[in-house]
Design an enzyme around this catalytic site. Structure first.
Site, PDB file in Angstrom:
ATOM      1  CD  GLU B  60      -1.978  -2.331   1.126  1.00 25.31           C
ATOM      2  OE1 GLU B  60      -0.882  -2.722   1.570  1.00 25.31           O
ATOM      3  OE2 GLU B  60      -2.890  -3.122   0.818  1.00 25.31           O
ATOM      4  CG  ASP B  85     -10.710  -2.794   7.259  1.00 22.81           C
ATOM      5  OD1 ASP B  85     -11.272  -2.923   8.341  1.00 22.81           O
ATOM      6  OD2 ASP B  85     -11.356  -2.590   6.200  1.00 22.81           O
ATOM      7  N   PRO B  89      -0.677   0.788   6.233  1.00 19.43           N
ATOM      8  CG  PRO B  89      -0.274  -1.410   5.554  1.00 19.43           C
ATOM      9  CD  PRO B  89      -1.392  -0.465   5.909  1.00 19.43           C
ATOM     10  CG  HIS B 129     -12.272  -7.577   5.526  1.00 16.91           C
ATOM     11  ND1 HIS B 129     -11.537  -8.437   6.315  1.00 16.91           N
ATOM     12  CD2 HIS B 129     -11.711  -7.653   4.290  1.00 16.91           C
ATOM     13  CE1 HIS B 129     -10.595  -9.029   5.582  1.00 16.91           C
ATOM     14  NE2 HIS B 129     -10.690  -8.568   4.353  1.00 16.91           N
TER      15      HIS B 129
HETATM   16  C1  LIG Z   1      -2.110  -4.957   3.794  1.00 19.92           C
HETATM   17  C2  LIG Z   1      -3.186  -5.706   3.086  1.00 19.92           C
HETATM   18  N1  LIG Z   1      -3.558  -5.308   1.860  1.00 19.92           N
HETATM   19  C3  LIG Z   1      -4.540  -5.942   1.204  1.00 19.92           C
HETATM   20  C4  LIG Z   1      -5.179  -7.007   1.755  1.00 19.92           C
HETATM   21  C5  LIG Z   1      -6.313  -7.713   0.988  1.00 19.92           C
HETATM   22  N2  LIG Z   1      -5.861  -9.056   0.651  1.00 19.92           N
HETATM   23  C6  LIG Z   1      -6.193 -10.088   1.430  1.00 19.92           C
HETATM   24  S1  LIG Z   1      -5.393 -11.464   0.976  1.00 19.92           S
HETATM   25  C7  LIG Z   1      -4.648 -10.720  -0.325  1.00 19.92           C
HETATM   26  C8  LIG Z   1      -3.721 -11.489  -1.181  1.00 19.92           C
HETATM   27  C9  LIG Z   1      -2.660 -12.154  -0.362  1.00 19.92           C
HETATM   28  O1  LIG Z   1      -1.807 -12.837  -1.193  1.00 19.92           O
HETATM   29  P1  LIG Z   1      -0.746 -13.856  -0.606  1.00 19.92           P
HETATM   30  O2  LIG Z   1       0.059 -13.163   0.446  1.00 19.92           O
HETATM   31  O3  LIG Z   1      -0.005 -14.428  -1.749  1.00 19.92           O
HETATM   32  O4  LIG Z   1      -1.595 -14.953   0.150  1.00 19.92           O
HETATM   33  P2  LIG Z   1      -2.612 -16.021  -0.471  1.00 19.92           P
HETATM   34  O5  LIG Z   1      -3.974 -15.402  -0.396  1.00 19.92           O
HETATM   35  O6  LIG Z   1      -2.199 -16.289  -1.874  1.00 19.92           O
HETATM   36  O7  LIG Z   1      -2.487 -17.205   0.399  1.00 19.92           O
HETATM   37  C10 LIG Z   1      -5.019  -9.388  -0.380  1.00 19.92           C
HETATM   38  C11 LIG Z   1      -4.559  -8.427  -1.406  1.00 19.92           C
HETATM   39  C12 LIG Z   1      -4.773  -7.395   3.034  1.00 19.92           C
HETATM   40  N3  LIG Z   1      -5.355  -8.411   3.678  1.00 19.92           N
HETATM   41  N4  LIG Z   1      -3.782  -6.733   3.674  1.00 19.92           N
END
Ligand SMILES: Cc1ncc(C[n+]2csc(CCOP(=O)(O)OP(=O)(O)O)c2C)c(N)n1
Ligand SMILES: Cc1ncc(C[n+]2csc(CCOP(=O)(O)OP(=O)(O)O)c2C)c(N)n1
Ligand SMILES: [Mg+2]
Ligand SMILES: [Mg+2]
Lengths: 347, 327, 327, 347
Positions: B60, B85, B89, B129
């Site tokens: 972010e 939420d 960052p 959320h």
């Molecule tokens: C700081 C932050 N930004 C955005 C989100 C929204 N979000 C939730 S999971 C996700 C993707 C996460 O990807 P990864 O770390 O590869 O984990 P995976 O879901 O593939 O297991 C996003 C963008 C979040 N939870 N936290």
């Protein structure tokens, strides 16, 4: 002008044999351990699938499935349990880890947000909060955020003379967060007993790894922090067990390790996601060939550790338990509204 | 006139502005092929291509910081933060940097940045959320903060935000995305930033709100009309700069003020509205200034019962209005 | 009783608590050999050793996040953020995480963390060494926020904060560090968190403030005493939780309220104080609630003239009090 | 389990000769360029020293000295100027870069916070804000913060079809910030034309490199982002010129480069700092042997590019200019208080 020197003393791989599953049982592992892992794996999958169905029925607001990640999660968990002195900061997707010590009903409470949810009593997303009796903390959904917590926990353990090793789980996407960098750098400087476990499923929601980073392996970043990094096949339980076991030993003795477990995400990101627009169905179908919930029991049967009827009974038992859990949780009350203001502060 | 949802209005505003002005582009997590997790940018990748519809890494601070840098070069970025939420960052870029750039360069740097942020609760989002984040940006000099309640305002204000040369935090209440529908004229129009709107005139009590809660206020006003109490409903629309004139005018007329928001009460936007009125319309007040807001807990919990207990709703608002009218 | 400066009081509080409780430790940028850039931890490295006096990398999110993790294990970290202006990279840990931990774990997680933050202006610090940041944390449920004005309160409140099991943002006004001196008893005492203090009683007007400005308010009250106006000066000391009782009691007595802070006026702590009074002491008010605060620009500029123009001072406060008394 | 693969296609060093100063003049560099660099270097040092004195007299609130960093700053600046299409995001310590295009009086205005300060008209710390005519932006004191701006600027340039290369400067300490990670990762994924220049002086205020990172070279981190990183001797101007020149060429063609210039901080962190408690005086004294403001003019004399009297006159001229600038700025008015609210928003 000179090409940057390779960082620090080069670390060699932690000692230990690198065996594939078919090489036989690793040291310290009994057939019972594997049966338990299989039971957990099958049970987790049953739970996971049931929750998707319950979501579609409007009974569970959300799940971030662990389908495809089970071998990595349960293999590393097995290593932590065998070690006996680990503390875990799992990722939101780590259903297999977080539910391992709970009853299926407790898990269901948590997904439905019912009174009795052991993580937050219905305040947070499922299985999020803290389960201190099982030495698990997962505070939030903000990816990357927990890495510094894990480092701080490890720092405190060292200050107190504990031998605890901290395992912290995160995704390929989370590796892009500034906090991931700050945490690994801090751990490297202080050589803290932390195992960083990246479950790399090649996607952050819809964003593929190539748009997330310009490197092939997250593990290669360990060099930027002066500690070793390793890539592990996350679709097979025993390599994940062994890598984690060795990493724990290394971490306790010499400081951080970064393990990257290459896994696959079989389902859309969560029940709120629809992956058809960004991921061809054939891609996932092909990956199912390596589904750990199929291959691991099959290997156990092939090795004579379990019989096929035993495996079948594990599944049947899991189904019964999930049925009962669903019924019990569905009938259970939500937390009372009168508790809304409780625990804002610690007394 | 076509009836549209809030998310459709948001999408239309961005699409039209991107068609009008090639300097406008979008960036954020999953805004490309996925079209955004709420589908705000659905179809954009095909229409505008990869260079103007940028799927960023999950970072972010970079989503805002990179956009600021692009704005310095004369582009007009729209950054999407996936959920309110997850804005924290990026706080250094938004609170530490964005609002200080024009002032701190004595006017040399223009910052035509829009940060779109889905926010708010009532959707079983739990502590991570559902967050209301408006008060933080409301307090930050140099930012503008917008929180529309209707599809019409969403479209008109988003267009105005994109054309504005200052950093604008554009807050979209997630629960209104599909729930709230309304008439939106085809084609180009803007709604001026900094102007509140009386959404329902009344004589006896003023209620001031914004976002999702505005709709509950309108419902409550409707209820009270049946009881002979005429409630004036003011929609702030723009939180910063605050439209003091419209607020004061309403209270000068009614002498009674209820402020409603979903955000935590302490230090929320409502506190400022109350403070302005208690200073500048003091002589007109016939009753204490009342606030009906989220309690001071870290946003609404996940469990249905707790979420409901946290949130103001039509019945709670009606009760507060009745009490105030009877004071 | 010994006369000490604010910085001496801060140092003494930490040293005594670290002597009392081996779980207490400090971490931050330059807190070790350098003893902190304001010398708050001078001598600590020699007295307590490297493991309890930790020079961190230049990474604020880690300075807070690592401390939270250590708190989970039962330690009692004191994190130092070098200047308030640099807290933003840690906003996710402070706003997103710290205040939500106890609540979000249904009481399982205790967070005995103190974050010491030198803040405020008047020291030619310009836009990035002068910031007032209290409103952001004031709005965040689950945090406690303290802003002492005197050496006595600084020592007593810092000790109370270190013994508290919740995350406490401890704001130290940089300009008071050496400027403000006062009596501080030797040895152990605490000042309760959440209690404002009437620093000077009066009958005609209440002025509510905190930090550096409190001293200017006292000077202004002294001036006005010569003119026959008795000003009651309330020092909030703890901003969150706000001591509504003491505030209300004062206004119920005087009927007139001026709020003074250095922070930007819009959405500042003063807005909440005004809102509380306009609701709960409405019937006692004889005059509009007035605020004398920093204007809505991004903190005080570097040039002497502009810094002075930004800041409230004794003369400005006295003028505002006179006007209010005459209303 | 396998040791992490080396990342991405391994980048080789950008083409070009790696010469030491004594090898002669690099391509494209004229004796006049070097005389100008010498003049700047000497002038900057004079200014820097005078400001310390003015600080002690209460006339300048603060300076973060560039003493010891001059060769790195002016060498890289020379490369940017020769290239002709670069945009700069300097660090707060980059006095030599930020003052290069200004009159000494303008610089003095800025330090005293007087009307006419070209960066912020007295709102910010000295030489902080923007100097767009000279294609320089430095928005804040928050270290690490500018790296994402630089990346965004480069992204925009590419979108607009510019050939601009962006240079962004930061310190060894700043490399620990999460934002540094996010910026480099973003630049790597999009292969943007950015040269990241780390002026590594081994200290972040009092914190030595060993407590800041567990690697020897910040430049080694480039591998974590899939682009090349190089270490340069930052105490000599020509190697810094050449490395930057090559990095600019590479950045324009193939994406980011990380240059680490090893420099020394001769003074305390700022006028507010006292380094005696954490840094032995002998350490700094020894480093002064390599003071670029001594060695570079000496080398020019030795090479016959300047004569000793010429060098002496450069110094005398610099002193006169700084004297005049001090007088002029001291007599100049502060910005009018009536402007306090101006430019809060762009119209
Ligand atoms: C700081 C932050 N930004 C955005 C989100 C929204 N979000 C939730 S999971 C996700 C993707 C996460 O990807 P990864 O770390 O590869 O984990 P995976 O879901 O593939 O297991 C996003 C963008 C979040 N939870 N936290
Ligand atoms: C985010 C942030 N935290 C803290 C500071 C306070 N501070 C100013 S300079 C500095 C040290 C910077 O070290 P480095 O990046 O190595 O640059 P150097 O001063 O050595 O040139 C610190 C801690 C800051 N400016 N920004
Ligand atoms: Mg992933
Ligand atoms: Mg340094």
């Amino acid at each position: 002008m000179a090409q940057a020197r390779p960082t620090h003393p080069q670390h060699s791989a932690p000692a230990g044999e690198h065996r594939r599953q078919s090489d036989g049982l690793p040291k310290g592992i009994t057939p019972q351990d594997l049966v338990q892992a299989c039971t957990r794996m099958v049970g987790t999958r049953e739970m996971d699938q049931r929750i998707w169905a319950l979501n579609r029925q409007g009974k569970v607001p959300i799940i971030a499935s662990c389908q495809g990640h089970e071998a990595a999660q349960l293999g590393s968990l097995l290593a932590a349990e065998k070690d006996g002195d680990c503390f875990l900061f799992p990722y939101y997707r780590d259903l297999a880890i977080k539910s391992a010590g709970l009853t299926p009903t407790q898990v269901m409470y948590s997904f439905m947000g019912k009174e009795g949810d052991p993580y937050s009593n219905g305040r947070q997303f499922p299985l999020q909060g803290a389960d201190l009796p099982r030495r698990i903390i997962q505070t939030s959904n903000v990816v990357g955020s927990s890495l510094t917590h894990a480092v701080g926990y490890a720092l405190a353990c060292r200050m107190l003379g504990d031998k605890t090793v901290v395992l912290v789980y995160f995704g390929d996407g989370a590796s892009s967060q500034g906090e991931a960098h700050e945490a690994m750098n801090f751990a490297g400087v202080h050589r803290l007993p932390v195992v960083f476990i990246c479950e790399n499923n090649r996607y952050a929601i819809s964003v593929p790894q190539s748009r997330q980073m310009a490197v092939a392996d997250v593990a290669s970043r360990a060099a930027a922090y002066g500690f070793p990094g390793f890539v592990v096949d996350g679709m097979e339980l025993l390599p994940c067990y062994e890598a984690t076991r060795e990493a724990i030993i290394h971490a306790r003795k010499s400081g951080p390790v970064l393990l990257e477990m290459k896994v696959e995400r079989f389902m859309p990101h969560t029940t709120d996601d629809d992956d058809r627009g960004y991921r061809p169905k054939e891609e996932v179908d092909a990956l199912r060939q390596r589904d750990p919930v199929v291959t691991f029991p099959a290997w156990l049967v092939q090795q004579g550790i379990m019989s096929q009827p035993q495996v079948d009974e594990v599944l049947a038992q899991a189904q019964r338990e999930v049925d009962q859990a669903t019924e019990a949780a569905d009938a259970a009350p939500f937390p009372s509204a009168s508790g809304l203001l409780d625990h804002l502060y610690s007394p | 006139m076509a009836v549209k949802s809030v998310i459709e209005a948001v999408r239309e505003a961005m699409r039209e502005e991107m068609q009008r002005d090639s300097r406008v582009f979008v960036m954020g997590e999953d805004v490309g092929r996925r079209g955004g997790v709420f589908l705000a940018t659905q179809g954009f990748l095909d229409e505008f291509g990869e260079s103007r519809v940028i799927d960023t890494p999950l970072a972010e601070a970079a989503i805002i910081g990179v956009a600021l840098g692009a704005a310095f070069r004369g582009l007009r970025p729209i950054s999407e933060i996936q959920f309110s939420d997850f804005v924290w960052p990026a706080a250094n870029q938004l609170i530490g940097e964005a609002g200080r750039l024009c002032y701190g360069s004595h006017g040399a740097l223009k910052v035509p940045l829009v940060v779109r942020i889905p926010y708010g609760g009532g959707i079983r989002g739990g502590l991570f959320h559902s967050q209301n984040i408006e008060a933080y940006f409301f307090h930050t000099p140099g930012l503008k903060v917008i929180a529309p309640s209707t599809p019409y305002d969403a479209k008109g204000l988003l267009k105005a935000a994109i054309r504005d040369d200052n950093p604008v935090i554009f807050l979209e209440h997630k629960k209104t995305y599909r729930l709230v529908r309304g008439e939106v004229p085809e084609g180009d129009f803007t709604v001026p930033i900094g102007k509140a709107e009386v959404k329902r005139p009344g004589r006896h009590v003023s209620v001031i709100s914004y976002g999702l809660m505005l709709h509950y206020c309108l419902e409550a006003a409707q209820l009270l009309a049946g009881e002979g109490i005429e409630v004036e409903v003011v929609d702030l629309r723009t939180l910063k700069p605050l439209d003091r004139a419209t607020v004061l005018e309403s209270v000068q007329k009614t002498g009674r003020l209820l402020i409603v928001h979903e955000d935590n009460i302490t230090g929320g936007v409502g506190a400022e509205v109350a403070a302005v009125v208690a200073d500048e319309a003091f002589g007109y007040l016939d009753a204490p200034i009342t606030r009906l807001c989220g309690p001071d807990v870290p946003t609404m919990p996940y469990a249905a019962t707790l979420e409901e207990a946290y949130l103001p709703n039509t019945a709670k608002i009606a009760a507060a209005l009745r009490k105030l009218a009877a004071y």
